[in-house]
Design a protein around this motif. Structure first.
Motif, short mmCIF file in Angstrom:
data_model
loop_
_atom_site.label_atom_id
_atom_site.label_comp_id
_atom_site.label_asym_id
_atom_site.label_seq_id
_atom_site.Cartn_x
_atom_site.Cartn_y
_atom_site.Cartn_z
N ILE A 21 -17.42 -1.20 10.37
CA ILE A 21 -17.85 0.04 11.47
C ILE A 21 -17.60 1.32 11.15
O ILE A 21 -18.35 2.20 11.26
CB ILE A 21 -16.86 -0.89 12.76
CG1 ILE A 21 -17.39 -2.16 13.13
CG2 ILE A 21 -16.96 0.26 13.55
CD1 ILE A 21 -16.47 -2.87 14.03
N VAL A 25 -20.39 4.37 11.39
CA VAL A 25 -19.98 5.51 12.20
C VAL A 25 -20.02 6.54 11.26
O VAL A 25 -20.68 7.74 11.34
CB VAL A 25 -18.91 5.15 13.04
CG1 VAL A 25 -18.56 6.43 13.73
CG2 VAL A 25 -19.01 3.99 14.09
N TYR A 41 -18.04 12.12 14.90
CA TYR A 41 -18.38 10.89 14.38
C TYR A 41 -17.96 10.63 12.97
O TYR A 41 -17.54 9.67 12.57
CB TYR A 41 -19.82 10.59 14.67
CG TYR A 41 -20.15 10.42 15.99
CD1 TYR A 41 -19.93 9.23 16.93
CD2 TYR A 41 -20.35 11.65 16.70
CE1 TYR A 41 -20.28 9.11 18.28
CE2 TYR A 41 -20.88 11.61 18.30
CZ TYR A 41 -20.60 10.23 18.98
OH TYR A 41 -20.91 10.16 20.20
N ASP A 93 -16.00 3.43 24.74
CA ASP A 93 -15.96 2.00 24.93
C ASP A 93 -15.43 1.29 23.64
O ASP A 93 -14.53 0.42 23.57
CB ASP A 93 -17.34 1.32 25.45
CG ASP A 93 -18.38 2.17 24.60
OD1 ASP A 93 -18.38 2.70 23.72
OD2 ASP A 93 -19.52 1.80 25.21
N ILE A 94 -16.26 1.37 22.46
CA ILE A 94 -16.02 0.82 21.34
C ILE A 94 -14.61 1.21 20.69
O ILE A 94 -13.95 0.27 20.29
CB ILE A 94 -16.94 1.06 20.27
CG1 ILE A 94 -18.32 0.68 20.66
CG2 ILE A 94 -16.60 0.35 18.87
CD1 ILE A 94 -18.47 -0.98 20.96
N ILE A 95 -14.33 2.43 20.75
CA ILE A 95 -12.96 2.95 20.33
C ILE A 95 -11.72 2.09 21.11
O ILE A 95 -10.79 1.50 20.49
CB ILE A 95 -12.72 4.30 20.41
CG1 ILE A 95 -13.80 5.08 19.74
CG2 ILE A 95 -11.45 4.71 20.32
CD1 ILE A 95 -13.83 4.99 18.30
N LEU A 97 -11.94 -0.71 22.95
CA LEU A 97 -12.08 -2.14 22.57
C LEU A 97 -11.36 -2.44 21.35
O LEU A 97 -10.89 -3.46 21.10
CB LEU A 97 -13.47 -2.62 22.77
CG LEU A 97 -14.09 -2.66 24.12
CD1 LEU A 97 -15.49 -3.16 24.15
CD2 LEU A 97 -13.08 -3.67 25.08
N LEU A 98 -11.70 -1.68 20.25
CA LEU A 98 -11.13 -2.01 18.92
C LEU A 98 -9.53 -1.78 19.08
O LEU A 98 -8.76 -2.56 18.43
CB LEU A 98 -11.85 -1.04 17.94
CG LEU A 98 -13.04 -1.44 17.11
CD1 LEU A 98 -13.41 -0.37 16.32
CD2 LEU A 98 -13.06 -2.74 16.69
N TYR A 101 -8.23 -4.93 20.52
CA TYR A 101 -8.16 -5.89 19.44
C TYR A 101 -6.98 -5.78 18.40
O TYR A 101 -6.29 -6.93 18.07
CB TYR A 101 -9.60 -6.11 18.54
CG TYR A 101 -9.66 -6.90 17.63
CD1 TYR A 101 -10.10 -8.35 18.14
CD2 TYR A 101 -9.55 -6.59 16.14
CE1 TYR A 101 -10.19 -9.24 17.17
CE2 TYR A 101 -9.80 -7.77 15.63
CZ TYR A 101 -10.03 -8.91 15.79
OH TYR A 101 -10.15 -9.94 14.81
N THR A 579 -23.28 2.40 24.30
CA THR A 579 -22.11 2.27 23.33
C THR A 579 -21.92 3.54 22.54
O THR A 579 -23.04 4.42 22.58
CB THR A 579 -22.24 1.28 22.48
OG1 THR A 579 -23.18 1.39 21.43
CG2 THR A 579 -22.49 -0.32 23.16
N PHE A 581 -22.44 3.45 19.68
CA PHE A 581 -23.53 3.47 18.42
C PHE A 581 -24.91 4.14 18.76
O PHE A 581 -25.39 4.88 18.13
CB PHE A 581 -23.77 2.08 18.01
CG PHE A 581 -22.48 1.35 17.50
CD1 PHE A 581 -21.66 2.28 16.44
CD2 PHE A 581 -21.94 0.16 18.02
CE1 PHE A 581 -20.40 1.47 15.93
CE2 PHE A 581 -20.62 -0.20 17.54
CZ PHE A 581 -20.10 0.25 16.52
#
Length: 827
Positions: A21, A25, A41, A93-95, A97-98, A101, A579, A581
Motif C-alpha cells: 500500500i 501511495v 502522498y 478513511d484508509i489511514i 482504518l489501517l 487494524y 477513498t 486512492f
C-alpha cells in the motif's frame, strides 16, 4: 508453538500488504509531485511503506511511526480544507482504518512477544508484562492519534460548510401589481410552459404556505403509458411541464402523444398520437410541453378568428419528426385549417433537407402571442458542421401560414422565405422556450451555438454576433431590436439554455422592465428588456487563450456581478473520491490536464471545464417572484473534461469541409452532453465526460447541487443550501445529504413556497422561499428531471402541485410514466 508461528506469519503478511500500500501511495505521490502537486502522498506513502517493513521485521516501532503518519494526515487535512466532513473523509478513511487494524490483537501480540528479553532469564511476570509494555511504548501513542482523528471527525460532522444563511425580503415591491399578474398570468391556471409569456414560473396561488406544506398528499396519479423503446435514442426523457386551462390539464410524452386530463381527478379526456417517424440519427426524444391559444380570450392581445370558427381553442404540439400540429383543445383532433390538415412541416426551407431529416426538431413548446405561433428548434449537437438551420419562424396561429422567419445567418431577411429558397446551413439555434412582452411587442430568443460547440474555426460574423446570446425580435416582423451576448466565441457549450424571466424591477432609477437570463456558466444577466443594457453591472475580463488548431479564443468574456457560482475556481485541494486512492488519482488527473481557470479552451491534452457543459443552470432555468422581486434557483457545480482528438484526415476547405460526415440516417450514439462526439467537418472529434474518479465518483468535492435565493433588487445571492441526497446514486440507499445535481427547474408560489423535483434522487421537495429551509418531501416512483407547475381546480377550490416522474435516459435515473398531483387534504 504452532500458534506463535501462525501469528508470526500473519504479522509478516500484514506487513507486506501495508508495505505494498505504501509503495502504491508513494509511487503515485511521486507522480503527483512531478506534476507540481501536493507532497503529502509521497511522504505518507514512505511512512506507510516503512511501517510495513518494520512489521515484517517484528519491530514495535512500526506503531510509533504509523502514529506519526496519522497525526501528519490530520494536520495536513485540516490545513487544506478545515473541518468539512465530506472532504476530510477520503483524506483519512484508509489511514484511519489501517491504524485500527494495527491495534488488533493479531498485530500487537506478535509484536509484544518480539520485545527483546533482558540478559537475565525471563521470569513469568516479565513475559506477562510484555503486552502492557507494548501499549505503554507504542500502541498507546497510535491509539491516541486515532482518538484525535475521531474527535476531528466528530467536530467535522457537526460543522456546516458550503451553506450560506440569509433571508429574502418578504415585503411586496410596490403598490402597482406587476405586469405578470395581470390578464394572462393571473388566476387559477398555468397557461404556458413558464406559467405566462413572461417565463417567471410563478403562480400567485397562496393556499399552500410554509405552515401547511408538510400536510401535502397525493391527490391523483396518471400513468401515460409511454415507455422507452429499444429503438429509442439514449436521451429519451420526460422533461415535461404541463399546462392547465379551465378544467383541463394538457401534457405530452417523449413519443409526442398529446393528452388532456381532468384537472380535479386526473382522468383522461382525450389522447392524440401523431405516430412520429423515428430515425437512427435522432439525438433526443423528449417533449417539454404544449402551448395553448383561445380565439375568444386570446393569449395577450386579441387574435383574428379561426376560419369558420374551427378549433376556437387549440393546443400546439411540436413533434420529434419536425412537425407542428394544431389540435382542438376540446377533442384532441387536428385543426384541418392549420397548415396541411392541422400540420406544418418544419423541414420546409431547411438546407439539404432530405439529407438532414431527423437532425432538427423542437423539443420545447412554441410561443403563442397575438395571432402568431413562434417556433424554434434544436439541431444535432456536436455531430457535424453540416447541420440544419437554427431559424426561428412565426406562423399564423389559425392558418399556419408563414408570417416571418428570423435566420441568424441572414438576419435582415425576415420576410417569408420564397419557394425553392432555403435558410442558412448550421446557423445558431434555440432549444428552449422564448419569452414575450406584449406591451413592448418583443419576443426574446435564448440562443445556443453553431455546432460543433468545442471548435469554431469556421464561424462567420453573424454566428459570432448571435451565438450564446439573448436576442430581442419585433413580434410583428421578426426584425432585430437588440442582441446581448453572454459568451464570446463560445467553445464550451455555455449557451443560453433557459427561458428568459421577465420582471418589472425597482432600481435606483425607478421601476424598469427587466429581463433576467440564467446561463450555464452560472451568471445571471439582468437587462433592461427595452434596450438590452445591463441593470446589474457586467465586466469584460481577460480569459485564458490558446484554442485548437484552426481556431481562436475571445480575448475577454463578460462577467455579471450577480452569479450563482459560489467559487469559480477548481483547485487540487478540491479533489475528492470515496477513498484516498481515487482522490489521489483525481489529483493526478487534475494536474495532468490543462486548467487555467474559467474559459480554459478545449485542448488535445484534455482541459478541465468548470462549470461544465451540464451547466450551473440548464434548460430548467430559474423562477422569479414578481411581487417580492426575488428569484429561486437550483444551481449545479460539476466539472467536465473536454479533450480534442485530432483526425487522421484533415478536412478540406470550402464546400468539401464536411466530406467525412456520413449521409443522413447514420446512428447518433450517446448524448451531446457526454461521451465521444464526432464533430465532422472540423479538425477534431471531442470527448466530453464528467470529471470522475476511477471508481465513478465525482473528482470534485461535494456539494454538487444547491438551492439558492436571490434578491433581484440588490443583485445579491442571499442564501445557498446544499440540496438532495445520494440515496439513488450510491450502490446502497444511503440518505446522506451531500447536495446532488439537478436537471429541471423550480417554481415559486404566492404562498411563499417553492417546489423542485429535478435532483438525481427521486423526491419532490418544498422550501420556504424566504430562507431556503426545506419544509417537506415525498418519494417519487422515478426520476423527475422536469419542472413542476401549480394551479387551482374550480371543482374543489384546492391548489394542486403537479410533477412528472418519468426519468432521464442520459442521466441514468429510473424511468417511469407517472404524472402526480399533490394537494392539501380536503377540509
Amino acid at each position: 508453538m504452532a500458534a506463535r508461528t501462525i501469528s508470526s506469519i500473519a504479522l509478516w503478511i500484514s506487513g507486506l500488504v501495508i508495505l505494498l500500500i505504501g509503495l502504491l501511495v508513494g509511487g503515485a505521490g511521486v507522480r503527483l509531485v512531478v506534476l507540481g502537486g501536493s507532497w503529502y502522498y509521497l511522504i505518507a506513502g514512505i511512512g506507510i511503506l516503512v511501517t510495513g517493513a518494520l512489521l515484517m521485521a517484528r519491530r514495535s516501532a512500526a506503531l510509533w511511526l504509523y502514529a506519526l503518519v496519522v497525526i501528519g494526515t490530520i494536520i495536513w487535512a485540516i490545513s487544506e480544507i478545515g473541518f468539512d466532513w465530506w472532504q476530510l473523509a477520503p483524506r483519512g478513511d484508509i489511514i484511519f482504518l489501517l491504524g485500527i487494524y494495527l491495534l488488533m490483537p493479531w498485530i500487537t501480540r506478535p509484536l509484544a512477544r518480539a520485545i527483546p528479553l533482558r540478559r537475565t532469564a525471563a521470569s513469568a511476570a516479565e513475559m506477562t508484562a510484555r503486552p502492557r509494555s507494548l501499549w505503554r511504548g507504542a500502541a498507546l501513542p497510535l491509539a491516541a492519534s486515532l482518538a484525535i482523528g475521531a474527535v476531528v471527525g466528530i467536530i467535522a460532522l457537526n460543522s456546516t460548510y458550503n451553506d450560506r444563511e440569509g433571508r429574502l425580503p418578504t415585503a411586496q415591491a410596490g403598490a402597482t401589481p406587476p405586469a405578470t399578474l395581470t390578464a394572462e398570468g393571473q388566476g387559477d391556471d398555468w397557461r404556458a410552459y413558464g406559467h405566462s409569456s413572461f417565463g417567471d414560473k410563478y403562480s400567485p396561488l397562496n393556499q399552500i404556505t410554509p405552515d401547511n406544506a408538510g400536510q401535502l398528499k397525493i391527490a391523483w396519479t396518471f400513468h401515460t403509458g409511454d415507455q422507452k423503446q429499444p429503438s429509442d435514442p439514449v436521451e429519451t426523457t420526460y422533461e415535461l411541464t404541463p399546462i392547465k386551462i379551465g378544467d383541463t390539464v394538457y401534457i405530452c410524452t417523449p413519443h409526442d402523444w398529446a393528452i388532456a386530463l381532468d384537472a380535479e381527478t386526473g382522468q383522461q379526456k382525450w389522447k392524440y398520437d401523431p405516430k412520429i417517424t423515428e430515425r437512427k440519427n435522432l439525438q433526443h426524444l423528449t417533449c417539454r410541453g404544449v402551448s395553448y391559444h383561445d380565439e375568444n380570450t386570446g393569449v395577450g392581445a386579441a387574435s383574428s378568428a379561426a376560419p369558420g370558427g374551427e378549433c376556437p381553442a387549440r393546443i400546439f404540439l411540436p413533434t420529434a419528426d419536425a412537425r407542428l400540429i394544431a389540435l382542438d383543445a376540446k377533442t384532441g383532433q387536428p385543426c384541418a385549417g392549420f397548415g396541411q390538415n392541422g400540420v406544418v412541416d418544419l423541414m420546409v426551407g431547411m438546407p439539404d433537407a432530405q439529407r438532414l431529416v431527423g437532425e432538427y426538431y423542437s423539443t420545447s413548446p412554441p410561443v403563442v402571442t397575438r395571432n402568431l405561433v413562434i417556433v424554434a428548434g434544436e439541431v444535432t449537437d456536436n455531430y457535424s458542421t453540416h447541420e440544419p438551420s437554427g431559424v426561428v419562424r412565426a406562423y399564423d396561429v389559425n392558418t399556419g401560414a408563414l408570417v416571418w422567419n428570423f435566420d441568424t445567418g441572414n438576419p435582415d431577411a425576415t420576410s417569408p422565405l420564397a419557394p425553392g429558397q432555403s435558410y442558412t446551413l448550421n446557423s445558431p439555434n434555440s432549444w428552449i422556450v422564448s419569452s414575450v412582452d406584449e406591451a413592448l411587442g418583443l419576443v426574446y430568443i435564448p440562443y445556443g451555438n453553431q455546432t460543433p460547440d468545442q471548435w469554431g474555426g469556421n464561424r462567420g460574423p453573424n454566428t459570432e454576433r448571435f451565438a450564446s446570446s439573448v436576442t430581442a425580435l419585433d413580434v410583428n416582423t421578426g426584425k432585430v431590436r437588440w442582441v446581448y451576448q453572454t459568451v464570446h466565441h463560445d467553445l464550451w457549450d455555455m449557451d443560453v439554455p433557459a427561458q428568459p424571466s421577465l420582471i418589472d424591477l425597482d432600481t435606483a432609477n425607478g421601476r424598469v422592465p427587466a429581463l433576467v437570463q440564467a446561463t450555464k456558466r452560472g451568471d445571471l444577466y439582468v437587462l433592461d428588456r427595452r434596450t438590452g443594457q445591463p441593470i446589474v453591472p457586467v465586466e469584460e475580463r481577460p480569459v485564458p487563450q490558446g484554442a485548437g488548431k484552426g481556431d481562436h479564443t475571445a480575448p475577454t468574456q463578460p462577467f455579471s456581478a450577480l452569479t450563482l457560482l459560489s467559487n469559480p475556481l477548481v483547485r487540487e485541494r478540491d479533489m475528492w473520491g470515496a477513498t484516498m486512492f481515487d482522490q489521489l488519482a483525481c489529483r493526478i488527473q487534475f494536474r495532468s490536464m490543462r486548467y487555467d481557470g474559467m474559459f480554459t479552451p478545449p485542448s488535445e491534452k484534455g482541459s478541465l471545464v468548470f462549470p461544465g457543459n451540464f451547466g450551473v443552470i440548464d434548460w430548467g432555468g430559474i423562477s422569479v417572484d414578481p411581487v417580492r422581486q426575488i428569484a429561486f434557483a437550483n444551481p449545479d457545480h460539476m466539472a467536465f473534461v473536454d479533450r480534442l482528438v485530432p483526425r487522421e484526415k484533415k478536412p478540406q476547405s470550402g464546400n468539401d469541409q464536411d466530406v467525412q460526415r456520413p449521409a443522413g440516417g447514420s446512428d447518433v450514439q450517446g448524448s451531446s452532453e457526454g461521451g465521444a462526439n464526432p464533430m465532422f467537418g472540423s479538425p477534431y472529434s471531442v470527448e466530453l465526460n464528467a470529471f470522475l474518479s476511477p471508481l465513478g465518483f465525482p473528482c470534485q468535492a461535494p456539494p454538487w447541487g444547491y438551492i439558492a435565493g436571490v434578491d433581484l433588487r440588490s443583485g445579491k445571492v442571499v442564501y445557498q443550501h446544499k440540496n438532495g441526497t445520494v440515496r439513488d446514486l450510491s450502490p446502497i440507499p444511503l440518505p446522506f445529504k451531500m447536495g446532488v445535481p439537478s436537471l429541471g427547474g423550480p417554481i415559486i408560489t404566492g404562498g411563499g413556497v417553492a417546489f423542485l423535483t429535478s435532483t438525481l434522487d427521486y423526491y419532490i421537495r418544498a422550501y420556504d422561499v424566504t430562507d431556503g429551509r426545506q419544509l417537506w418531501e415525498d418519494r417519487l416512483p422515478a426520476g423527475a428531471q422536469a419542472t413542476p407547475m401549480s394551479y387551482r381546480s374550480a371543482a374543489s377550490g384546492r391548489q394542486f402541485v403537479v410533477v412528472m416522474a418519468g426519468g432521464h435516459g442520459s442521466l441514468g435515473t429510473k424511468l417511469g410514466d407517472s404524472l402526480i398531483a399533490y394537494a392539501l387534504p380536503k377540509s
